[in-house]
Design a protein around this motif. Structure first.
Motif, mmCIF file in Angstrom:
data_model
loop_
_atom_site.group_PDB
_atom_site.id
_atom_site.type_symbol
_atom_site.label_atom_id
_atom_site.label_comp_id
_atom_site.label_asym_id
_atom_site.label_seq_id
_atom_site.Cartn_x
_atom_site.Cartn_y
_atom_site.Cartn_z
ATOM 1 N N LEU A 243 0.824 -0.734 -0.108
ATOM 2 C CA LEU A 243 0.299 0.132 0.009
ATOM 3 C C LEU A 243 1.337 1.085 0.525
ATOM 4 C CD1 LEU A 243 -2.861 0.948 0.222
ATOM 5 C CD2 LEU A 243 -2.588 1.232 2.570
ATOM 6 N N ASN A 244 1.735 1.109 0.988
ATOM 7 C CA ASN A 244 2.553 3.027 0.984
ATOM 8 C C ASN A 244 3.745 2.333 -0.651
ATOM 9 O OD1 ASN A 244 1.449 2.894 3.540
ATOM 10 N ND2 ASN A 244 4.145 2.078 4.732
ATOM 11 N N ILE A 245 3.661 1.820 -1.098
ATOM 12 C CA ILE A 245 4.994 1.906 -1.883
ATOM 13 C C ILE A 245 3.554 2.187 -3.340
ATOM 14 C CG2 ILE A 245 5.596 0.260 -4.504
ATOM 15 C CD1 ILE A 245 7.262 -1.439 -2.232
ATOM 16 N N VAL A 246 2.612 1.615 -3.489
ATOM 17 C CA VAL A 246 1.536 2.828 -4.179
ATOM 18 C C VAL A 246 1.125 3.397 -3.902
ATOM 19 C CG1 VAL A 246 -0.471 1.864 -5.474
ATOM 20 C CG2 VAL A 246 0.565 -0.198 -4.886
ATOM 21 N N LEU A 247 1.133 4.140 -2.897
ATOM 22 C CA LEU A 247 0.819 5.457 -2.568
ATOM 23 C C LEU A 247 2.228 6.251 -3.096
ATOM 24 C CD1 LEU A 247 -1.650 5.394 0.973
ATOM 25 C CD2 LEU A 247 -2.186 5.344 -1.487
ATOM 26 N N THR A 248 3.464 6.340 -2.783
ATOM 27 C CA THR A 248 4.263 6.176 -2.940
ATOM 28 C C THR A 248 4.523 7.153 -4.349
ATOM 29 O OG1 THR A 248 5.609 5.529 -1.360
ATOM 30 C CG2 THR A 248 6.872 7.171 -2.632
ATOM 31 N N LEU B 126 -0.323 19.881 -5.466
ATOM 32 C CA LEU B 126 -0.637 19.634 -3.942
ATOM 33 C C LEU B 126 -0.946 18.523 -3.708
ATOM 34 C CD1 LEU B 126 -2.375 23.005 -3.571
ATOM 35 C CD2 LEU B 126 -0.252 22.531 -2.716
ATOM 36 N N ALA B 127 -2.071 17.299 -3.873
ATOM 37 C CA ALA B 127 -2.274 16.572 -2.923
ATOM 38 C C ALA B 127 -1.339 15.357 -3.426
ATOM 39 C CB ALA B 127 -4.001 15.474 -4.425
ATOM 40 N N GLY B 128 -0.365 15.234 -4.651
ATOM 41 C CA GLY B 128 0.563 14.773 -4.297
ATOM 42 C C GLY B 128 1.514 14.779 -3.187
ATOM 43 N N PHE B 129 2.129 16.574 -2.772
ATOM 44 C CA PHE B 129 2.758 16.650 -1.933
ATOM 45 C C PHE B 129 1.688 16.357 -0.502
ATOM 46 C CE2 PHE B 129 5.192 19.401 -4.326
ATOM 47 C CZ PHE B 129 6.118 18.442 -3.938
ATOM 48 N N THR B 130 0.788 16.089 -0.432
ATOM 49 C CA THR B 130 -0.093 15.790 0.785
ATOM 50 C C THR B 130 -0.040 14.708 0.935
ATOM 51 O OG1 THR B 130 -1.670 17.453 -0.150
ATOM 52 C CG2 THR B 130 -2.819 16.315 1.953
ATOM 53 N N LEU B 131 0.035 13.809 0.079
ATOM 54 C CA LEU B 131 -0.154 12.337 0.520
ATOM 55 C C LEU B 131 1.087 12.337 0.620
ATOM 56 C CD1 LEU B 131 -1.948 10.168 -0.445
ATOM 57 C CD2 LEU B 131 -1.269 9.687 -2.856
ATOM 58 N N ILE B 132 2.634 12.229 0.153
ATOM 59 C CA ILE B 132 3.463 12.077 1.044
ATOM 60 C C ILE B 132 3.694 12.272 2.393
ATOM 61 C CG2 ILE B 132 5.809 12.906 0.571
ATOM 62 C CD1 ILE B 132 6.053 12.722 -2.282
ATOM 63 N N LEU B 133 3.077 13.850 2.560
ATOM 64 C CA LEU B 133 3.142 13.997 4.023
ATOM 65 C C LEU B 133 2.528 13.249 4.953
ATOM 66 C CD1 LEU B 133 2.879 18.166 3.699
ATOM 67 C CD2 LEU B 133 4.687 17.075 5.613
ATOM 68 N N PHE B 134 1.315 13.155 4.437
ATOM 69 C CA PHE B 134 0.496 11.711 5.498
ATOM 70 C C PHE B 134 0.974 11.160 5.247
ATOM 71 C CE2 PHE B 134 -2.646 8.150 4.601
ATOM 72 C CZ PHE B 134 -3.449 9.087 5.847
ATOM 73 N N LEU B 135 1.769 10.007 4.038
ATOM 74 C CA LEU B 135 1.996 8.527 3.956
ATOM 75 C C LEU B 135 3.584 8.799 6.156
ATOM 76 C CD1 LEU B 135 2.910 7.270 0.915
ATOM 77 C CD2 LEU B 135 1.208 6.484 3.206
ATOM 78 N N LEU C 141 3.931 10.295 -8.817
ATOM 79 C CA LEU C 141 3.080 10.720 -10.864
ATOM 80 C C LEU C 141 2.896 11.820 -10.395
ATOM 81 C CD1 LEU C 141 2.620 7.539 -11.747
ATOM 82 C CD2 LEU C 141 3.945 8.635 -12.511
ATOM 83 N N ALA C 142 1.566 12.463 -9.209
ATOM 84 C CA ALA C 142 0.934 13.701 -9.222
ATOM 85 C C ALA C 142 1.658 14.701 -9.721
ATOM 86 C CB ALA C 142 -0.025 13.080 -8.292
ATOM 87 N N ILE C 143 2.821 14.196 -9.077
ATOM 88 C CA ILE C 143 3.507 15.914 -8.250
ATOM 89 C C ILE C 143 3.928 16.128 -9.968
ATOM 90 C CG2 ILE C 143 5.893 16.495 -7.508
ATOM 91 C CD1 ILE C 143 4.997 14.872 -5.133
ATOM 92 N N ILE C 144 5.204 14.973 -10.800
ATOM 93 C CA ILE C 144 5.111 14.833 -11.935
ATOM 94 C C ILE C 144 4.738 15.567 -12.898
ATOM 95 C CG2 ILE C 144 6.507 14.008 -14.033
ATOM 96 C CD1 ILE C 144 7.893 12.142 -11.324
#
Lengths: 418, 165
Positions: A288-293, A332-341, A298-301
């Motif tokens: 799950l962590n790998i998929v989310l990361t 923004l969504a990409g960065f939020t997801l990384i922070l969340f992780l 991808l979202a950020i790029i």
């Protein structure tokens, strides 16, 4: 109560999946055909300047189809004329009910399956339902009281009856290997190892089945029932407005179902390559962590790429800002997801969560494979020309049918020697 | 619940079969027959014989009736050709044969309760069970039916081929 609720959800969710696939496929077809023919494709329809690369076009299409005048020819047989599109669409949808979306799991003694109906005769049920899809087309062709429509209906019934045989016989080797008519058993036996999938075990059956599926869905190399150069539009010449839309949808629903079937039977269904269900369940957290990361990155790029494309005054209106409106939220969504992780990624999951993550990943894999098969359908449509009618019949009866029979004998010999 | 479903589907079956005989339009009759096959399949499914139910749809509704409608559409009869014929000597014989068949079936129907009405094994009506009995207990009738169908196919090809000489 929860039991009933789960059953209702199991019936609704496949329908929801089908009907989200349909506009997506219409878009994919138009965009894909455009790129194959070296043109930009649909890119005009916009909501507040947002075009999503043409994805707004299906909405415009639907609005257009709803507001068109609904014409019924005066000499048509009214009851059958109205019933035909309903038959075509409903029969197409019902097939989806037996397709397994993910591995079933056992909890507290009872099994939870990810398919609406766990039939003992799943394969036969599918053959039965696909053989019924001809009724909608035939009745439409006959009731319109139009020579072209009648010819289209006649062609489709002859074609579908011929290719059903090859289709059914191509499936027998699979049933012989798995010893079961349940689709879930067929998928489970293919395991996560790609070289155990049926398209490697039974390449001939796979090819025959795919060709027959093309003929059954009336897609291009075999779209004689609606061959526009000779029959105007075949069985649906007289249809307009939402009735036409239903035939149009039925065609795409049939395509989704044929793809889902090809994937289930020959390309491992919900199996994720090299990741068996047990491994997935044990390492659910890490996966799950790998998929989310990966999706966050991808979202950020993609977001940065979109923002870089921003240039003032290309169009001179709201469309200029589309890349920014889509790009900044993505980043923004990409960065939020990384922070969340980073903060919550280490919290251990419960067993139920592990089971559900596995199921969702498998459903995702299955849908991705199905979408790819649908793309193959579109790809073939815009590459291969239409066959002639006698060629079609010769291929069905003189080549595919004998080959399928020979394949059964070969499989029997292989099973004996094993 | 199952009892209600049984009554609904048996009513649909009987009603559509009667409609099939009474309709003047051949396509309408064929469609009625297809609907009756469906409700018959539903009745089989209610009896837990899913295999038979699916075969009913696959073979009759999916293949045979498609060919029937195909032929009817191909002939494309005019309204004037669909007028009812007067009673002839032939229809008299037809009525006698029909009555004979009906009384035979009724006789069989009243004999059934003494044969069945026992406990049925859970594997009844599954594909495995049908295959087992087809290739062991009923192997010879099965082969004979196969030969009969083969003869039918050869006859159809013989009638349908073009004269080459």
């Amino acid at each position: 109560m929860p039991e009933t609720l789960i059953t209702i959800l199991k019936i609704i969710i496949p329908f929801a999946i089908i009907f989200t696939f349909v506009p997506l496929l219409v878009w994919l077809e138009r965009k894909g055909s455009a790129y194959i023919q070296d043109r930009p494709g649909p890119n005009r329809a916009a909501v507040l300047g947002i075009r999503l690369g043409g994805l707004i076009h299906p909405i415009a299409d639907v609005v257009k189809l709803i507001f068109k005048e609904d014409i019924c020819p005066s000499q048509a047989n009214k009851a059958y004329y109205i019933a035909a599109p309903f038959i075509a669409l409903s029969v197409a949808c019902v097939t989806f009910m037996v397709i397994p979306f993910a591995a079933p799991y056992t909890r507290d003694g009872h099994i939870f399956t990810f398919q609406a109906a766990q039939l003992n005769v799943g394969v036969l049920y599918i053959l039965a339902m696909t053989s019924l899809s001809v009724y909608g087309i035939m009745l439409a062709g006959w009731s319109s009281n139009n020579k072209y429509a009648l010819l289209g209906g006649l062609r489709s019934s002859a074609q579908m009856v011929s290719y059903e045989l090859a289709m059914g016989l191509a499936l027998i080797p699979l049933i012989m290997w798995s010893g079961s008519l349940r689709l879930n058993d067929i998928v489970t036996l293919q395991t996560a190892q790609v070289w155990r999938w049926n398209f490697i075990y039974e390449p001939l059956a796979c090819i025959i089945f795919i060709i027959a599926a093309f003929a059954e869905t009336n897609r291009t190399p075999f779209d004689l029932p609606e061959g526009e150069s000779e029959l105007v539009a075949g069985y649906h010449v007289e249809y307009s407005s939402l009735k036409f839309a239903m035939f149009f949808m039925a065609e795409y629903v049939n395509m989704v179902i044929a793809s889902a079937l090809i994937v289930t039977l020959f390309f491992g269904g919900w199996q994720i390559p090299f990741l068996p269900t047990e491994v997935l369940r044990e390492n659910a957290q890490m996966i799950l962590n790998i998929v989310l990361t990966v999706s966050a990155l991808l979202a950020i790029i993609i977001g940065f790429f979109l923002i870089l494309k921003f240039k003032k005054r290309t169009y001179g209106d709201k469309r200029d800002y589309e890349v920014i409106v889509l790009g900044i939220p993505a980043v923004l969504a990409g960065f939020t997801l990384i922070l969340f992780l980073l903060f919550f990624g280490k919290i251990p999951l419960s067993t139920t969560a592990e089971l559900w993550i596995t199921a969702i990943l498998q459903i995702g894999t299955f849908l991705f494979k199905t979408l790819f098969m649908c793309w193959v359908f579109i790809w073939v449509r815009w590459t291969v020309p239409r066959t002639r009618y006698d060629q079609l019949m010769n291929l069905g009866w003189k080549i595919l049918l004998p080959l399928a029979m020979v394949n059964i004998v070969i499989t029997a010999v292989r099973m004996l020697l094993k | 619940m199952e009892t209600y479903l049984f009554y609904i589907f048996s009513f649909i079956t009987v009603w559509t079969v009667i409609l099939m005989i009474l309709q003047k339009n051949p396509i309408a009759s064929a469609t009625c027959l297809v609907i009756s096959f469906f409700s018959l399949a539903a009745l089989f499914a209610l009896l837990n014989a899913h295999f038979v139910a699916v075969l009913q749809i696959l073979v009759y509704a999916g293949a045979i009736m498609v060919l029937f409608i195909f032929v009817i559409m191909l002939l494309n009869l005019k309204k004037s050709e669909l007028m009812h014929e007067k009673m002839s000597r032939l229809s008299f014989f037809a009525i006698i044969i029909g009555l004979g068949l009906f009384s035979f079936l009724m006789m069989k129907f009243f004999l059934i309760p003494q044969i069945f009405f026992g406990e049925i094994s859970p594997s009844f009506g599954t594909a495995q069970e049908v295959g087992q009995s087809m290739f062991t207990q009923y192997a010879i009738p099965f082969e004979l039916i196969g030969i009969l169908l083969l003869v039918g196919i050869i006859g159809a090809v013989l009638l349908g081929r073009k004269d080459t000489d």
